[in-house]
Design an enzyme around this catalytic site. Structure first.
Site, PDB file in Angstrom:
ATOM      1  N   LYS A  22       0.842  -1.203   0.000  1.00  0.00           N
ATOM      2  CA  LYS A  22       0.000   0.000   0.000  1.00  0.00           C
ATOM      3  C   LYS A  22       0.874   1.249   0.000  1.00  0.00           C
ATOM      4  O   LYS A  22       0.691   2.148  -0.810  1.00  0.00           O
ATOM      5  CB  LYS A  22      -0.897   0.002   1.248  1.00  0.00           C
ATOM      6  CG  LYS A  22      -1.569   1.339   1.501  1.00  0.00           C
ATOM      7  CD  LYS A  22      -2.441   1.320   2.740  1.00  0.00           C
ATOM      8  CE  LYS A  22      -1.745   1.637   4.035  1.00  0.00           C
ATOM      9  NZ  LYS A  22      -1.402   3.045   4.265  1.00  0.00           N
ATOM     10  N   ASN A  23       1.831   1.309   0.921  1.00  0.00           N
ATOM     11  CA  ASN A  23       2.607   2.541   1.068  1.00  0.00           C
ATOM     12  C   ASN A  23       3.500   2.816  -0.134  1.00  0.00           C
ATOM     13  O   ASN A  23       3.790   3.973  -0.433  1.00  0.00           O
ATOM     14  CB  ASN A  23       3.429   2.509   2.362  1.00  0.00           C
ATOM     15  CG  ASN A  23       2.542   2.691   3.595  1.00  0.00           C
ATOM     16  OD1 ASN A  23       1.362   3.006   3.461  1.00  0.00           O
ATOM     17  ND2 ASN A  23       3.109   2.492   4.771  1.00  0.00           N
ATOM     18  N   CYS A 118      -4.413  13.455  12.889  1.00  0.00           N
ATOM     19  CA  CYS A 118      -4.584  12.025  12.623  1.00  0.00           C
ATOM     20  C   CYS A 118      -4.596  11.329  13.962  1.00  0.00           C
ATOM     21  O   CYS A 118      -3.946  11.776  14.903  1.00  0.00           O
ATOM     22  CB  CYS A 118      -3.425  11.555  11.771  1.00  0.00           C
ATOM     23  SG  CYS A 118      -3.223   9.789  11.740  1.00  0.00           S
ATOM     24  N   ARG A 123       1.403  14.429  13.478  1.00  0.00           N
ATOM     25  CA  ARG A 123       1.840  14.178  12.098  1.00  0.00           C
ATOM     26  C   ARG A 123       1.818  15.420  11.202  1.00  0.00           C
ATOM     27  O   ARG A 123       1.044  15.512  10.240  1.00  0.00           O
ATOM     28  CB  ARG A 123       1.013  13.051  11.474  1.00  0.00           C
ATOM     29  CG  ARG A 123       1.127  11.764  12.225  1.00  0.00           C
ATOM     30  CD  ARG A 123       0.393  10.634  11.572  1.00  0.00           C
ATOM     31  NE  ARG A 123       1.150  10.035  10.474  1.00  0.00           N
ATOM     32  CZ  ARG A 123       0.737   8.963   9.810  1.00  0.00           C
ATOM     33  NH1 ARG A 123      -0.401   8.393  10.131  1.00  0.00           N
ATOM     34  NH2 ARG A 123       1.461   8.456   8.850  1.00  0.00           N
ATOM     35  N   ASP A 308       4.622   0.281  12.097  1.00  0.00           N
ATOM     36  CA  ASP A 308       3.366  -0.264  11.558  1.00  0.00           C
ATOM     37  C   ASP A 308       3.142  -1.731  11.943  1.00  0.00           C
ATOM     38  O   ASP A 308       2.106  -2.295  11.609  1.00  0.00           O
ATOM     39  CB  ASP A 308       3.338  -0.132  10.027  1.00  0.00           C
ATOM     40  CG  ASP A 308       3.104   1.306   9.580  1.00  0.00           C
ATOM     41  OD1 ASP A 308       2.797   2.154  10.434  1.00  0.00           O
ATOM     42  OD2 ASP A 308       3.228   1.581   8.364  1.00  0.00           O
ATOM     43  N   ARG A 400      -8.642  -0.006   4.513  1.00  0.00           N
ATOM     44  CA  ARG A 400      -7.675   0.929   3.943  1.00  0.00           C
ATOM     45  C   ARG A 400      -6.359   0.203   3.621  1.00  0.00           C
ATOM     46  O   ARG A 400      -5.629   0.622   2.733  1.00  0.00           O
ATOM     47  CB  ARG A 400      -7.372   2.065   4.930  1.00  0.00           C
ATOM     48  CG  ARG A 400      -8.537   2.998   5.183  1.00  0.00           C
ATOM     49  CD  ARG A 400      -8.093   4.142   6.064  1.00  0.00           C
ATOM     50  NE  ARG A 400      -6.813   4.655   5.598  1.00  0.00           N
ATOM     51  CZ  ARG A 400      -5.887   5.208   6.376  1.00  0.00           C
ATOM     52  NH1 ARG A 400      -6.093   5.341   7.656  1.00  0.00           N
ATOM     53  NH2 ARG A 400      -4.760   5.643   5.875  1.00  0.00           N
TER      54      ARG A 400
HETATM   55  C1  UD1 Z   1       4.801   6.592   6.441  1.00  0.00           C
HETATM   56  C2  UD1 Z   1       3.832   5.460   6.258  1.00  0.00           C
HETATM   57  C3  UD1 Z   1       3.244   5.030   7.605  1.00  0.00           C
HETATM   58  C4  UD1 Z   1       4.375   4.718   8.591  1.00  0.00           C
HETATM   59  C5  UD1 Z   1       5.378   5.862   8.675  1.00  0.00           C
HETATM   60  C6  UD1 Z   1       6.599   5.532   9.519  1.00  0.00           C
HETATM   61  C7  UD1 Z   1       2.907   5.930   4.061  1.00  0.00           C
HETATM   62  C8  UD1 Z   1       1.715   6.306   3.252  1.00  0.00           C
HETATM   63  N1  UD1 Z   1       2.745   5.906   5.389  1.00  0.00           N
HETATM   64  O1  UD1 Z   1       4.053   7.690   6.972  1.00  0.00           O
HETATM   65  O2  UD1 Z   1       2.426   3.871   7.396  1.00  0.00           O
HETATM   66  O3  UD1 Z   1       3.826   4.503   9.876  1.00  0.00           O
HETATM   67  O4  UD1 Z   1       5.836   6.198   7.343  1.00  0.00           O
HETATM   68  O5  UD1 Z   1       7.220   4.396   9.048  1.00  0.00           O
HETATM   69  O6  UD1 Z   1       3.959   5.606   3.534  1.00  0.00           O
HETATM   70  N2  UD1 Z   1       7.198  14.257  10.745  1.00  0.00           N
HETATM   71  C9  UD1 Z   1       7.304  15.590  11.028  1.00  0.00           C
HETATM   72  N3  UD1 Z   1       7.178  16.494  10.009  1.00  0.00           N
HETATM   73  C10 UD1 Z   1       6.964  16.108   8.717  1.00  0.00           C
HETATM   74  C11 UD1 Z   1       6.872  14.733   8.431  1.00  0.00           C
HETATM   75  C12 UD1 Z   1       6.991  13.822   9.461  1.00  0.00           C
HETATM   76  O7  UD1 Z   1       7.485  15.973  12.182  1.00  0.00           O
HETATM   77  O8  UD1 Z   1       6.859  16.964   7.840  1.00  0.00           O
HETATM   78  C13 UD1 Z   1       7.318  13.257  11.830  1.00  0.00           C
HETATM   79  C14 UD1 Z   1       6.041  12.448  12.044  1.00  0.00           C
HETATM   80  O9  UD1 Z   1       5.129  13.125  12.864  1.00  0.00           O
HETATM   81  C15 UD1 Z   1       6.573  11.181  12.664  1.00  0.00           C
HETATM   82  C16 UD1 Z   1       7.941  11.006  11.984  1.00  0.00           C
HETATM   83  O10 UD1 Z   1       8.275  12.286  11.434  1.00  0.00           O
HETATM   84  O11 UD1 Z   1       6.777  11.355  14.039  1.00  0.00           O
HETATM   85  C17 UD1 Z   1       7.962   9.989  10.873  1.00  0.00           C
HETATM   86  O12 UD1 Z   1       6.899  10.228   9.988  1.00  0.00           O
HETATM   87  P1  UD1 Z   1       6.996   9.850   8.444  1.00  0.00           P
HETATM   88  O13 UD1 Z   1       8.122   8.896   8.237  1.00  0.00           O
HETATM   89  O14 UD1 Z   1       6.994  11.095   7.646  1.00  0.00           O
HETATM   90  O15 UD1 Z   1       5.629   9.078   8.209  1.00  0.00           O
HETATM   91  P2  UD1 Z   1       4.681   9.164   6.966  1.00  0.00           P
HETATM   92  O16 UD1 Z   1       5.467   9.340   5.705  1.00  0.00           O
HETATM   93  O17 UD1 Z   1       3.547  10.081   7.235  1.00  0.00           O
END
Ligand code: UD1
Length: 422
Positions: A22-23, A118, A123, A308, A400
């Protein structure tokens, strides 16, 4: 709203096919926006999140056609006529922010709604925005939308992420393929989904080196072409189904599974006393008689233990022998499954980002509530091993991220059925 009823039914035996990730698919689909030529994705999973991304891309003017019952997605962005990603779609799924980098790189402007909060934590998307700013984007936040412009096109630069983020790495990587000059992404995420994206972009003509390491270098090109790309196996679905025989006993072969996608997870299973073996067609997991051993788990970016899979691992630890400590280091507030598992007789103490689980001999079925995607499947796993019947409510979260979950689990002997509510 649909619910799922699971009844503990002893050991599981057989094979479960693992779908495309999915991701990975959610970041490969927006890559279509980078080219006027068609992009075909094979091995696509059939999930509601993929439908949401389809709707979003179609709202921008892209064509998305499902073939072979949804396992092949034919995408084309030759005639984009809208550069606004609307709140009504974006609020349903955070990954919608992944259209921002590609739109900006291709046409120099985009307006994308902020995804909002979320259930598993705040996030934010600040690091996506900072990365694009380092590449020359001008951004303004107005009325819940990011208004982005890059009048002369994006320019290569050094983007150093203060923390590892999967989504921001993906957004920056896609944007950098069409930026002028060289972009270096430092402290980049190393997840298999990033490697898969880089491989697809390379098939489209992008010049990328270093994916899978903390430093990715991208040499911008003028245009990208079409390509056909198979989506990598879903390591989270894989880990989830590996836990089914680990919890219930028996032996299950996960078809298409690869050890290199889940090394830290397999190491923890091994420590708990669960045998994992590579076969010609995937990974086989077997558990003999007796209880599993309690093990500690700390989530971390790849190659660490995936956040996850934390909820599902907690379900296993609920009936392990001894006490295990699970530390959640990626998202705050990602223990919402704990009180639900406690309704089934689990002994769990949550203090901030740490959950201490004292294993009990047997869980007991109960009505429980799914709170997010991974939490919902952890309750199903727990129900498979519990005495009596477990009713998991609010399973729309599950749809999802898991395709045909009832079919896949009943195929190995589980008693599981969906109750549809009209
Ligand atoms: C992706 C995955 C999700 C998984 C996560 C961590 C997808 C669609 N989703 O989510 O299933 O749980 O990686 O492996 O691929 N953060 C910030 N600022 C930002 C972006 C992130 O502070 O602009 C923080 C987040 O709050 C979190 C950490 O960075 O604490 C990691 O998040 P991130 O790796 O970005 O997760 P996603 O890409 O949203």
């Amino acid at each position: 709203m649909d619910s799922i009823i699971v009844t503990g039914n002893g050991p599981l035996n057989g094979q479960i096919p693992i779908a495309g990730a999915k991701n990975a698919c959610l970041t490969l689909m927006p890559a279509t926006l980078l080219s006027e030529e068609p992009l075909t994705l094979t091995n696509a999973p059939r999930l509601s999140d993929i439908k949401t991304m389809t709707t979003l891309l179609q709202s921008l003017g892209a064509e998305v056609t499902q073939m072979q019952a949804g396992q092949v997605l034919a995408l084309s962005s030759h005639a984009l006529d809208n550069h606004v990603a609307d709140y009504d779609i974006v609020r349903k799924m955070r990954a919608s922010i992944l259209v921002l980098g590609p739109l900006l790189a291709r046409d120099g402007h985009a307006v994308v709604s902020l995804p909002g909060g979320c259930a598993i934590g705040a996030r934010p998307v600040d690091l996506h925005l900072k990365a694009l700013e380092s590449m020359g984007a001008e951004l303004e936040l107005r009325e819940g939308y990011v208004h982005a412009r890059a009048p002369g096109g994006l320019k290569g630069g050094v983007v150093e992420f203060p923390m590892v983020t999967v989504g921001a790495t993906e957004n920056a990587l896609m944007a950098a393929t069409l930026a002028k000059g060289t972009t270096v992404l430092k402290n980049a995420a190393r997840e298999p989904e990033i490697v898969d994206l880089a491989q697809c972009l390379r098939r489209m003509g992008a010049q990328i080196e270093g994916e899978g390491t903390p430093e990715i270098t991208i040499q911008g090109v003028d245009r990208l072409n079409g390509a056909t790309h198979p989506v990598v196996a879903d390591r989270i679905e894989l880990g989830t189904y590996m836990l089914a025989p680990a919890i219930c006993g028996g032996s299950v072969e996960c078809l298409g599974g690869r050890m290199d996608l889940l090394e830290a997870f397999c190491e923890r299973l091994d420590a708990a006393g669960i045998a994992v073996e590579e076969t010609e067609r995937g990974l086989k997991v077997a558990r003999g008689n007796g209880r599993v051993k309690a093990v500690n788990v700390t989530t971390a970016p790849f190659p660490g233990f995936p956040t996850d899979l934390q909820a599902q691992m907690m379900a296993l630890m609920c009936t392990a022998e001894g006490t295990s400590v699970l530390e959640e280091r990626i998202f705050e507030n990602r223990f919402m499954h704990a009180p639900e598992l406690m309704r089934m007789g689990a002994k769990i103490d949550v203090q901030g980002g740490t959950a201490t689980v004292t294993g009990v001999e047997r869980l007991k079925g109960a009505p429980v509530m799914a709170t997010d995607l991974r939490a919902s499947v952890s309750l199903i796993l727990a129900g498979l091993a519990a005495e009596g019947e477990t009713q998991v409510n609010r399973v729309y979260h599950l749809d999802r991220g898991y395709e045909r979950v009832e079919e896949k689990l009943s195929g190995v002997g589980a008693r599981i059925e969906r109750v549809r509510e009209t």
